[in-house]
Design an enzyme around this catalytic site. Structure first.
Site, short mmCIF file in Angstrom:
data_model
loop_
_atom_site.label_atom_id
_atom_site.label_comp_id
_atom_site.label_asym_id
_atom_site.label_seq_id
_atom_site.Cartn_x
_atom_site.Cartn_y
_atom_site.Cartn_z
N GLY A 1 0.83 -1.19 0.00
CA GLY A 1 0.00 0.00 0.00
C GLY A 1 0.86 1.24 0.00
N ILE A 2 0.32 2.32 0.54
CA ILE A 2 1.04 3.59 0.54
C ILE A 2 1.41 3.97 1.97
CG2 ILE A 2 -0.06 4.43 -1.55
CD1 ILE A 2 -1.99 6.01 0.14
N GLY A 3 2.45 4.79 2.10
CA GLY A 3 2.81 5.31 3.40
C GLY A 3 4.18 4.90 3.86
N ILE B 1 5.15 2.74 6.27
CA ILE B 1 5.47 1.33 6.52
C ILE B 1 5.92 0.61 5.25
CG2 ILE B 1 4.48 -0.92 7.17
CD1 ILE B 1 3.02 0.46 9.43
N GLU C 1 -1.33 -2.57 -6.99
CA GLU C 1 -2.27 -1.55 -7.45
C GLU C 1 -1.57 -0.21 -7.61
OE1 GLU C 1 -4.35 -0.39 -3.21
OE2 GLU C 1 -4.98 -2.18 -4.28
N GLY D 1 -7.92 -1.92 -2.27
CA GLY D 1 -7.53 -3.22 -2.82
C GLY D 1 -7.03 -4.20 -1.79
#
Length: 435
Positions: free
Chosen positions: A214-216, A218, A237, A335
């Site tokens: 994902g984003i960010g 971490i 994604e 997602g």
């Protein structure tokens, strides 16, 4: 060069194609067509439109159509709650359609959701008359297939990406020229706790794995730990800056993938200008329809798919809340489950939920039960690995009481006694005799 029979019009003239009651799709993230959005709002200010529905995934930049003054003019029904619309959604001036990211395109293609006008951004055309959707394919192709009018902002700053992003100019009805730099996304440096989470996640990633993140901070913390891995692939994604270093070092090369070998596969991007420059004219990058990137059965075709996603809260049975804080919506389904399920089906795959054990205010993100009204994005039957800064536990095949023990063990030490007591009250005296 634009062929002579394709003529540019102003943004204000272009949005005259919108009628009251229409459903509009906006291209997403960095590709939100700002000049068309502003022109549309000018029509709203003039009282020329009523009940126009606006749909999109996450977008960067301002979202003025969600302002309270546009009640009855624009109805915001997005597929994800980004930071620029969060307050408006929480106040009720904007709204959200819960939907798996993989199915956003299906909303249009099935006719469940109309799309009358698609507003997009594209690169200048090549000598063959093709333009590129650049950083945002996602559900845009489906919107274009269904729309009465496709309005494209031709922008020299949109990178020329390949895959499903390449479309012939003949699929566009109205052209506007506006050369505005794409909105960059900025990510904070990982905290010490996030860096530790990154190490725990990296220890689970095998050589030859195909990654989704994902984003960010971490995901960035995880990527920083992978410089000594080999033959990693990307099917995701989205990706951002953290992947670029691994590509340059040859760590990410896609050699071990079964499908799209050697390709970085994504459906949208957000990051710095370096990311946008990287995908420009780069045959290594395939920007694909979200119905492809997020299909769990497509995802599972690659071996050792390792999906790393985040959560707002997890309960002692493994239910994952990722879209709301109680009844207050914060983001969306996105997602996460597409990739949790896809990774679980992949040979040697690993589905990981990674999060700090506490909020910035010190509240435990691991709770006896989810807050009232919280949405379950990943169910207790879908969860596999859970990671905090205190370790990683595999919950697959574990009973409720076993899960409670394992999850409590990676909670913040200040909260473990409370969680242990809650588990005892829930499961009975046998719980304390568990191994």
């Amino acid at each position: 060069m634009i062929p002579q029979h394709f003529k540019f019009v102003s943004a204000d003239e272009a949005v005259r194609a919108v009628q009251s009651g229409d459903h509009i799709h906006l291209s997403s993230v960095a590709s939100a067509p700002k000049v068309l959005i502003d022109a549309l709002c000018r029509r709203g200010d003039a009282g020329e439109l009523r009940n126009v529905y606006i749909h999109h995934l996450h977008t960067e930049g301002n979202a003025p159509y969600t302002e309270a003054k546009y009640q009855g003019i624009f109805q915001h029904h997005a597929f994800f709650v980004g930071g620029n619309v969060r307050k408006a959604v929480q106040a009720g001036y904007a709204d959200y359609i819960p939907i798996f990211l993989s199915e956003t395109q299906k909303l249009y293609r099935s006719g469940t959701l109309p799309c009358n006008v698609a507003m997009i951004q594209v690169s200048p055309p090549d000598k063959h008359g093709y333009v590129s959707l650049g950083t945002s394919v996602d559900a845009t192709l489906a919107a274009m297939e269904c729309a009465r009018h496709v309005i494209a902002v031709v922008n020299k700053y949109v990178p020329r990406s390949f895959g499903d992003a390449m479309i012939p100019m003949s699929r566009i009805n109205i052209f506007v020229e506006a050369n505005l730099p794409l909105e960059p996304a900025h990510f904070s440096e990982p905290t010490p706790e996030e860096a530790t989470i990154g190490k725990h996640c990296a220890a689970l990633i095998e050589d030859g794995a195909t990654l989704q993140m994902g984003i960010g901070s971490i995901p960035n913390a995880v990527l920083l730990q992978l410089e000594h891995h080999k033959n990693l692939g990307i099917h995701t994604e989205m990706f951002a800056d953290g992947v670029l270093t691994l590509v340059k070092k040859g760590v990410v090369n896609g050699k071990a993938k079964n499908i799209d070998k050697g390709k970085l596969v994504s459906t949208f991007l957000m990051g710095s200008q370096e990311v946008y420059d990287f995908i420009d004219d780069n045959p290594m990058v395939a920007m694909m329809d979200v119905g492809y990137t997020n299909d769990p059965f497509i995802i599972a075709k690659n071996p050792r798919v390792t999906a790393i996603n985040s959560a707002l809260q997890v309960d002692l049975t493994g239910q994952v809340c990722a879209d709301s804080l109680g009844t207050v919506f914060y983001s969306g389904v996105g997602g996460q489950l597409d990739f949790i399920y896809g990774a679980s089906l992949s040979q040697g795959g690993k589905a990981i939920i990674a999060m700090p054990s506490v909020t910035p205010k010190g509240l435990s993100k691991i709770a006896p039960v989810l807050h009232s009204g919280a949405g379950v994005v990943t169910t207790r039957s879908h969860i596999r690995w859970l990671v905090t800064e205190y370790g990683a536990v595999n919950l697959y095949g574990k009973s409720l009481q076993e899960r409670a023990k394992l999850i409590t063990g990676i909670a913040h030490p200040d909260h473990r006694e409370t969680l242990d007591k809650a588990a005892f009250e829930r499961f009975g005296p046998h719980y304390h005799f568990m191994g």
